[in-house]
Design a protein around this motif. Structure first.
Motif, PDB file in Angstrom:
ATOM      1  N   TRP A  82      10.000  10.741  10.032  1.00 51.19           N
ATOM      2  CA  TRP A  82       9.900   9.401   9.428  1.00 51.19           C
ATOM      3  C   TRP A  82       9.462   9.509   7.972  1.00 51.19           C
ATOM      4  O   TRP A  82       8.430  10.108   7.670  1.00 51.19           O
ATOM      5  CB  TRP A  82       8.906   8.553  10.219  1.00 51.19           C
ATOM      6  CG  TRP A  82       8.673   7.177   9.666  1.00 51.19           C
ATOM      7  CD1 TRP A  82       7.551   6.730   9.031  1.00 51.19           C
ATOM      8  CD2 TRP A  82       9.560   6.056   9.720  1.00 51.19           C
ATOM      9  NE1 TRP A  82       7.670   5.412   8.693  1.00 51.19           N
ATOM     10  CE2 TRP A  82       8.918   4.969   9.102  1.00 51.19           C
ATOM     11  CE3 TRP A  82      10.867   5.863  10.225  1.00 51.19           C
ATOM     12  CZ2 TRP A  82       9.501   3.712   8.973  1.00 51.19           C
ATOM     13  CZ3 TRP A  82      11.460   4.609  10.112  1.00 51.19           C
ATOM     14  CH2 TRP A  82      10.773   3.560   9.477  1.00 51.19           C
ATOM     15  N   THR A  83      10.241   8.945   7.075  1.00 51.26           N
ATOM     16  CA  THR A  83       9.876   9.034   5.661  1.00 51.26           C
ATOM     17  C   THR A  83       9.444   7.677   5.109  1.00 51.26           C
ATOM     18  O   THR A  83       9.112   7.549   3.935  1.00 51.26           O
ATOM     19  CB  THR A  83      11.070   9.531   4.829  1.00 51.26           C
ATOM     20  OG1 THR A  83      12.188   8.682   5.103  1.00 51.26           O
ATOM     21  CG2 THR A  83      11.421  10.975   5.180  1.00 51.26           C
ATOM     22  N   GLY A  84       9.508   6.655   5.975  1.00 50.81           N
ATOM     23  CA  GLY A  84       9.209   5.295   5.510  1.00 50.81           C
ATOM     24  C   GLY A  84       7.720   4.984   5.517  1.00 50.81           C
ATOM     25  O   GLY A  84       6.868   5.872   5.524  1.00 50.81           O
ATOM     26  N   ASN A  85       7.430   3.678   5.526  1.00 50.29           N
ATOM     27  CA  ASN A  85       6.042   3.220   5.471  1.00 50.29           C
ATOM     28  C   ASN A  85       5.314   3.425   6.789  1.00 50.29           C
ATOM     29  O   ASN A  85       5.913   3.343   7.858  1.00 50.29           O
ATOM     30  CB  ASN A  85       6.010   1.723   5.163  1.00 50.29           C
ATOM     31  CG  ASN A  85       6.708   1.401   3.867  1.00 50.29           C
ATOM     32  OD1 ASN A  85       6.319   1.873   2.805  1.00 50.29           O
ATOM     33  ND2 ASN A  85       7.785   0.609   3.964  1.00 50.29           N
ATOM     34  N   VAL A 133      14.601  -5.866   2.722  1.00 51.66           N
ATOM     35  CA  VAL A 133      14.133  -5.515   4.057  1.00 51.66           C
ATOM     36  C   VAL A 133      13.150  -4.361   3.954  1.00 51.66           C
ATOM     37  O   VAL A 133      13.463  -3.324   3.378  1.00 51.66           O
ATOM     38  CB  VAL A 133      15.319  -5.118   4.965  1.00 51.66           C
ATOM     39  CG1 VAL A 133      14.811  -4.650   6.332  1.00 51.66           C
ATOM     40  CG2 VAL A 133      16.279  -6.287   5.131  1.00 51.66           C
ATOM     41  N   GLU A 134      11.958  -4.572   4.475  1.00 53.91           N
ATOM     42  CA  GLU A 134      10.960  -3.492   4.448  1.00 53.91           C
ATOM     43  C   GLU A 134      10.433  -3.280   5.847  1.00 53.91           C
ATOM     44  O   GLU A 134      10.155  -4.224   6.574  1.00 53.91           O
ATOM     45  CB  GLU A 134       9.800  -3.871   3.542  1.00 53.91           C
ATOM     46  CG  GLU A 134      10.174  -3.912   2.081  1.00 53.91           C
ATOM     47  CD  GLU A 134       9.200  -4.770   1.320  1.00 53.91           C
ATOM     48  OE1 GLU A 134       8.202  -4.224   0.834  1.00 53.91           O
ATOM     49  OE2 GLU A 134       9.417  -5.991   1.257  1.00 53.91           O
ATOM     50  N   VAL A 135      10.308  -2.008   6.217  1.00 56.02           N
ATOM     51  CA  VAL A 135       9.950  -1.664   7.586  1.00 56.02           C
ATOM     52  C   VAL A 135       8.737  -0.750   7.567  1.00 56.02           C
ATOM     53  O   VAL A 135       8.589   0.075   6.665  1.00 56.02           O
ATOM     54  CB  VAL A 135      11.148  -0.966   8.260  1.00 56.02           C
ATOM     55  CG1 VAL A 135      10.757  -0.406   9.612  1.00 56.02           C
ATOM     56  CG2 VAL A 135      12.305  -1.937   8.402  1.00 56.02           C
ATOM     57  N   THR A 136       7.864  -0.946   8.549  1.00 59.72           N
ATOM     58  CA  THR A 136       6.704  -0.059   8.652  1.00 59.72           C
ATOM     59  C   THR A 136       6.421   0.251  10.112  1.00 59.72           C
ATOM     60  O   THR A 136       6.805  -0.514  10.995  1.00 59.72           O
ATOM     61  CB  THR A 136       5.455  -0.687   7.979  1.00 59.72           C
ATOM     62  OG1 THR A 136       4.360   0.215   8.124  1.00 59.72           O
ATOM     63  CG2 THR A 136       5.086  -2.009   8.616  1.00 59.72           C
ATOM     64  N   VAL A 137       5.798   1.391  10.362  1.00 56.97           N
ATOM     65  CA  VAL A 137       5.445   1.739  11.745  1.00 56.97           C
ATOM     66  C   VAL A 137       3.953   2.059  11.827  1.00 56.97           C
ATOM     67  O   VAL A 137       3.333   2.441  10.840  1.00 56.97           O
ATOM     68  CB  VAL A 137       6.259   2.961  12.256  1.00 56.97           C
ATOM     69  CG1 VAL A 137       7.743   2.645  12.300  1.00 56.97           C
ATOM     70  CG2 VAL A 137       5.987   4.186  11.397  1.00 56.97           C
ATOM     71  N   LEU A 178       2.427  -4.036   3.570  1.00 58.48           N
ATOM     72  CA  LEU A 178       3.701  -4.247   2.875  1.00 58.48           C
ATOM     73  C   LEU A 178       3.736  -5.586   2.161  1.00 58.48           C
ATOM     74  O   LEU A 178       4.296  -5.730   1.084  1.00 58.48           O
ATOM     75  CB  LEU A 178       4.856  -4.223   3.880  1.00 58.48           C
ATOM     76  CG  LEU A 178       5.269  -2.870   4.424  1.00 58.48           C
ATOM     77  CD1 LEU A 178       6.522  -3.043   5.262  1.00 58.48           C
ATOM     78  CD2 LEU A 178       5.545  -1.907   3.278  1.00 58.48           C
ATOM     79  N   LEU A 179       3.127  -6.557   2.807  1.00 59.19           N
ATOM     80  CA  LEU A 179       3.166  -7.924   2.285  1.00 59.19           C
ATOM     81  C   LEU A 179       2.681  -7.971   0.841  1.00 59.19           C
ATOM     82  O   LEU A 179       3.244  -8.645  -0.008  1.00 59.19           O
ATOM     83  CB  LEU A 179       2.294  -8.805   3.194  1.00 59.19           C
ATOM     84  CG  LEU A 179       2.438 -10.317   3.087  1.00 59.19           C
ATOM     85  CD1 LEU A 179       3.864 -10.731   3.383  1.00 59.19           C
ATOM     86  CD2 LEU A 179       1.487 -10.991   4.066  1.00 59.19           C
ATOM     87  N   ARG A 180       1.621  -7.220   0.572  1.00 62.55           N
ATOM     88  CA  ARG A 180       1.067  -7.285  -0.776  1.00 62.55           C
ATOM     89  C   ARG A 180       1.346  -6.034  -1.601  1.00 62.55           C
ATOM     90  O   ARG A 180       0.854  -5.913  -2.721  1.00 62.55           O
ATOM     91  CB  ARG A 180      -0.437  -7.565  -0.730  1.00 62.55           C
ATOM     92  CG  ARG A 180      -1.226  -6.569   0.082  1.00 62.55           C
ATOM     93  CD  ARG A 180      -2.704  -6.868   0.003  1.00 62.55           C
ATOM     94  NE  ARG A 180      -3.381  -6.730   1.283  1.00 62.55           N
ATOM     95  CZ  ARG A 180      -3.746  -5.562   1.822  1.00 62.55           C
ATOM     96  NH1 ARG A 180      -3.519  -4.440   1.203  1.00 62.55           N
ATOM     97  NH2 ARG A 180      -4.368  -5.536   2.985  1.00 62.55           N
ATOM     98  N   ALA A 181       2.174  -5.092  -1.024  1.00 61.36           N
ATOM     99  CA  ALA A 181       2.396  -3.836  -1.726  1.00 61.36           C
ATOM    100  C   ALA A 181       3.099  -4.065  -3.058  1.00 61.36           C
ATOM    101  O   ALA A 181       4.191  -4.629  -3.109  1.00 61.36           O
ATOM    102  CB  ALA A 181       3.225  -2.895  -0.851  1.00 61.36           C
TER     103      ALA A 181
END
Ligand SMILES: Cc1cc2nc3c(=O)[nH]c(=O)nc-3n(C[C@H](O)[C@H](O)[C@H](O)COP(=O)(O)OP(=O)(O)OC[C@H]3O[C@@H](n4cnc5c(N)ncnc54)[C@H](O)[C@@H]3O)c2cc1C
Ligand code: SF4
Ligand code: SF4
Ligand code: SF4
Ligand code: SF4
Lengths: 657, 292
Positions: free
Chosen positions: A562-565, A551-555, A572-575
């Motif tokens: 917020w420490t995420g993407n 599970v990957e989440v981005t904002v 994210l798809l191609r990260a």
């Protein structure tokens, strides 16, 4: 639907006095007669008492944007061609009730008001208009749902057709295969020739109606003359239209400059759609007032030239005149065969005469054909079995629980009346009495209740998200297609969701999360506007802990904690890895996000048939009647909302469809 | 769904219809219970106008009782002498155009005191018939019309309320339609989207089943570029629409004018047709200027 020129059907001669008897007989049998009448300088279709009301001695002259009645110099009753009104006004009235709400103490009951009008007999239905009735029958009666009020009226309607011996300047029924001789569907058909009527019978009902008339079998000579006259009529059409492959040509020329050109002339007034005998688009409104305290719902004619036809929260799919005119023409002549197995145009010429600026559908279609830049293959029509029940009547349901997901999004846990079977990806129409009725995906199941996750963006969603446990609402559904959970078994599945787009996917993700054996590797990529807008945070965490799920989440916009993407989902798809061309992709989010994802997948070599999308459009019925959820030849409510991308890519690529 | 700045600009054309074109969304929702928990408070205000639109409100006899129950009427000089000008108002109905110097300040005050501000009628939504002066010179008119011109204090132009303050919703027409007024108030009270359609008058005309006066009689009619709402009154008596509901969204006035010329109107007549009751509404104003 071609009309055979010569038929061996018996042909009778009937004098005018006999016709009067036919109409009298129909009246005696309880039919309300409806026929052509001269009023306000045109032919209108309205109640008549007998043949004395018919437009004897009148004929029309028509040109683009012009219509005049004048004296025909003869005593013919049926010399006039189509006027501003069509029979749809009587079978599908411009305004009528949809449902009425009754309250019994604390419970709700919606009812479809029954049709109380007496049966009608249509007198003088021209061949093109008979074809138009057959076309509307497909829309309202031939599945997957039936429009019960239309069915009730239609079944009881007696049709007296009249063949055309004098086509007008704007007629092109011969091109459309609908005339000048009436095809199927009449009870009785007349041809007015040499001061008499030649009569054919098309049904048992018709047989009974003519049984006591003074008929005499037509002579060989009369039969020959009639056929010759029809043949001549066929050659005297004022207009022609080449229909071969036209749908593929129109959809192959979505970006043709001609659309811009016609848009300069078009007023987007919508007259063409309202005079057209086959257009069926409608809108629905709540009718209750403070004074009457009622909470009923009515529908009325609408048009793809209206801006709100293509409205969704935050914008319009077709706001320019070019996009609206293109919708009209591509639907009538291009999309209709894929939707209903017949062209949506009969060649009656009404839209040419009654366009205030005289835009000519045959001229526009021909211009595009002549300078065509491409051709696409149109999908075949799919016939669906007719489903029982009335799709427009909500059934009551009760809110069992409410959960605030984000500041503007709430999940309702709703208990429908009786068992409710649904598949992930499908949606319901949710009703709040007096406020409205909107499409909302089913986002999961909890015990016998279903979940709806709703973002408050407007009136109805605001009312829905403020319901409290115990409150009643109405449900219609489930409608639409579902995610291909069976077809993707054993595959590597990537789910890409944006914003509220996670709601329609959650049911599918839950199934995949629970069955690692069938879904060995599932990756979820989810983007929201801000960290506070992330839906289902605990469930995301649960899924993340599963061995077979990633599970990957981005904002879009981070907050200080917020420490995420941060950034778009495609990042994210191609990260850190290659997008797998052998995987399957399930995508739902704002249309523009999906465009970007699709571009990424295309670049990575993912075949279109490995991608599934769920789309959004304006919807008023969910059952294929309101015409508002069209995307090219597809209806989102019955062909979607979940589509395999290769099937829709030829239309999805273009903005403004 | 998510309106992300990163994704803006393509596929879905995000065109917000400004209130001045008849927005379909109320800016503020007066049904959101205020702290008082009382009935929503109504104020009815008037600027330069003939009071005809307020008359429509007063003529809603049957419905008025229900309205009076549902709303607390704080300010409505034409109907009551008990006035609370200070508000605050949940709903303000504003009639008339901004035409005199004192109007400038008054409208700001009303806006500041009102949650939802609705303009009613051709005057408030376009400047009205009195906006014809905008096309000429005020001093000339004043000197020609009034014996003591020095007593006249008027702005050089008569303009729509929306040119001065934010308007949440507008009801068009000269006068407004009773059905639309009741629909708007009912919708506000019940929290539903008002069914007030920004579509051509033609669609209304066709639903009623009237015969088009342009096509069947060659009469010029502004229906195709005019917003529906009146019940197609003029065409129902065989006359062309003169546009009192103002331009519909995206009105193609250029193509309309072409057709009017084709029907035999002179350039002057076309200009005057657009420069009438709602002549200062942007689309009509610009079209009339093309026929100077
Ligand atoms: C198949 C499908 C599934 C959906 N699933 C969800 C979901 O799970 N959760 C969620 O929050 N939203 C979902 N939506 C979007 C939701 O339907 C709209 O946000 C909602 O209709 C807005 O209604 P409103 O009255 O609050 O908005 P307003 O702007 O006040 O009014 C818009 C009116 O337009 C009509 N309308 C019809 N279809 C739409 C539409 N698609 N978008 C906007 N207006 C529409 C309705 O009658 C509505 O009352 C879905 C839409 C579709 C087509
Ligand atoms: S598209 Fe025009 S010609 Fe064809 S059926 Fe409709 S009104 Fe008649
Ligand atoms: S979408 Fe099709 S059926 Fe609906 S109004 Fe337009 S042309 Fe007619
Ligand atoms: S084609 Fe003609 S009738 Fe249709 S919307 Fe355009 S101007 Fe109006
Ligand atoms: S038809 Fe036109 S001018 Fe007449 S009342 Fe309606 S909008 Fe006004």
């Amino acid at each position: 639907m071609t009309a055979p020129e010569s038929s061996a059907a018996p042909l009778y001669r009937l004098e005018e006095a006999g016709l009067a008897l036919l109409l009298e007989g129909l009246r005696r049998d309880g039919y309300r007669l409806v026929g052509p009448v001269v009023r306000d300088g045109a032919i209108r279709l309205q109640r008549i008492e007998g043949i004395s009301d018919l437009p004897r001695g009148f004929v029309d002259e028509q040109a683009p944007g012009t219509y005049r009645l004048r004296s025909s110099g003869n005593g013919r009753l049926f010399a006039c061609r189509p006027g501003p009104q069509s029979w749809k006004r009587h079978l599908f009235p411009p305004r009528e009730p949809v449902v009425q709400l009754k309250r019994h103490g604390d419970s709700l009951e919606w009812r479809r008001p029954v049709v109380e009008d007496p049966p009608m007999a249509f007198i003088g239905v021209l061949p093109c208009d008979l074809a138009a009735i057959r076309i509307q029958d497909r829309v309202w009666m031939e599945g997957p749902f039936q429009e019960t009020r239309y069915v009730a009226r239609r079944r009881n309607t007696f049709i007296v057709a009249v063949n055309c011996l004098e086509p007008g300047q704007l007629c092109f029924c011969a091109s459309m295969g609908t005339g000048p001789k009436a095809g199927q569907g009449f009870d009785v058909c007349l041809t007015e020739l040499d001061g008499a009527f030649f009569l054919e019978v098309g049904s048992e009902r018709g047989e009974a109606a003519v049984a006591s008339l003074p008929l005499r079998e037509a002579s060989e000579e009369e039969r020959r003359r009639l056929q010759e006259s029809l043949k001549q009529a066929r050659l005297r059409m004022g207009r022609t239209l080449e229909t071969r492959g036209l749908g593929g040509t129109l959809f192959g020329n979505i970006e043709h400059p001609r659309w811009e050109e016609v848009a300069k002339r078009c007023l987007t007034c919508g007259n063409c759609t309202h005079v057209c005998p086959t257009c069926f688009c409608l809108n629905v409104r709540e009718t209750g007032t403070l004074a009457d305290g009622r909470q009923d719902r009515e529908r009325f004619w609408d048009s793809c030239f209206s801006l709100d036809h293509s409205m969704i929260h935050g914008g319009y799919f077709r706001h320019t005149p070019k996009q609206r005119y293109r919708q009209w023409l591509t639907h009538k002549l291009g999309a209709w065969p894929s939707q209903f197995g017949t062209v949506g145009c009969t060649g009656c010429g009404r839209c040419i005469a009654w366009c205030p600026v005289g835009i000519d559908i045959t001229e526009e279609a021909t211009a595009i054909r002549k300078t065509s830049r491409g051709h696409v293959r149109m999908p075949q029509p799919r016939s669906a079995p007719v489903r029982a029940g009335d799709p427009l009547v909500p059934t009551p349901a009760q809110v069992k629980g409410v959960r605030q997901e984000t500041p503007d999004t709430t999940t309702l846990w709703v208990e429908p009346t009786g068992p409710f079977h649904w598949k992930p990806g499908q949606f319901n129409m949710l009703s709040i009495p007096g406020v409205g009725d909107v499409p909302i995906s089913i986002s999961g199941q909890e015990g016998s209740g279903i979940l709806h996750t709703i973002r408050a963006v407007g009136k109805v969603t605001r009312a829905l998200t403020s319901l409290q446990p115990g409150a009643l609402l109405g449900i219609r559904g489930p409608f639409g297609t579902s995610w291909p959970l069976r077809a993707v078994r054993g595959r590597i599945v990537t789910v890409v969701a944006g914003g509220i787009g996670l709601a329609p996917l959650r049911g599918a993700i839950r199934v995949m999360a629970a069955h690692p054996r069938h879904y060995p590797w599932v990756r979820l990529i989810y983007g929201a506007r801000t960290p506070a807008d992330l839906l289902y945070p605990e469930e995301l965490e649960l899924w993340r802990q599963l061995l077979h799920m990633e599970v990957e989440v981005t904002v879009d916009r981070a907050t200080p904690d917020w420490t995420g993407n941060v950034g778009v989902v495609t990042k994210l798809l191609r990260a850190g890895r290659k997008v797998r061309p052998d995987g399957v992709y399930l995508v739902c989010g704002p249309e523009i996000m999906m465009m970007v994802v699709l571009e990424e997948l295309r670049a990575a070599g993912v075949p279109e048939e490995h991608i599934y999308l769920s789309l959004e459009r304006n919807m008023k019925c969910g059952a294929g009647f309101c015409g508002r959820c069209q995307k090219g030849p597809f209806f989102l409510c019955k062909d979607g909302p979940v589509f395999r991308y290769d099937r829709i890519s030829f239309v999805f690529r273009h903005a403004g469809l | 769904m998510t309106a992300s700045p990163l994704y803006s600009g393509t596929q879905v054309s995000r065109v917000e219809t400004p209130a001045a074109q008849g927005a379909t969304e109320l800016g503020v929702d007066p049904t959101e219970k205020d702290a008082r928990g009382g009935r929503p408070r109504l104020g009815v205000f008037k600027f330069a106008s003939c009071s005809g639109c307020q008359g429509v409100l007063l003529s809603c006899e049957d419905e008025l009782l229900a309205l009076a129950d549902a709303l607390e009427i704080l300010y409505f000089p034409e109907a009551s002498s008990h006035l609370q000008e200070e508000g605050p108002f949940d709903l303000a109905l504003v009639e008339g155009s901004i035409s005199a110097p004192e109007h400038l300040e008054q409208i700001q005050k009303i806006r500041a005191r009102s949650k939802t501000l609705v303009t009613i009628g051709a005057c408030a939504t376009s400047g009205g018939i009195q906006a014809l002066r905008n096309f000429g010179n005020l001093d000339d008119f004043v000197h020609r019309v009034y014996p003591r011109p020095e007593f006249i204090a008027a702005l050089a132009t008569s303009t729509a309320v929306a040119e001065h303050v934010k308007v949440d919703y507008e009801l068009r027409g000269c006068p407004i339609s009773k059905r639309q007024l009741l629909e708007l108030i009912t919708a506000i009270l019940l929290g539903r989207r008002p069914e007030i359609r920004n579509e051509s008058l033609c669609l209304g005309c066709k639903r009623y089943g009237y015969v088009c006066v342009t096509v069947a009689h060659g009469l010029p009619c502004l229906g195709p570029v005019t917003m529906n709402g009146c019940g197609a009154l003029c065409p129902s008596v065989g006359r062309g629409c003169y546009g009192c509901f103002g331009p519909k969204e995206g009105a193609n006035t250029e193509a309309m004018a072409q057709r009017m010329l084709q029907l035999g109107m002179s350039k002057d007549d076309v200009r005057n047709a657009f420069r009438f009751i709602t002549g200062y509404a942007q689309a009509f104003r610009e079209e009339s200027a093309r026929h100077e």
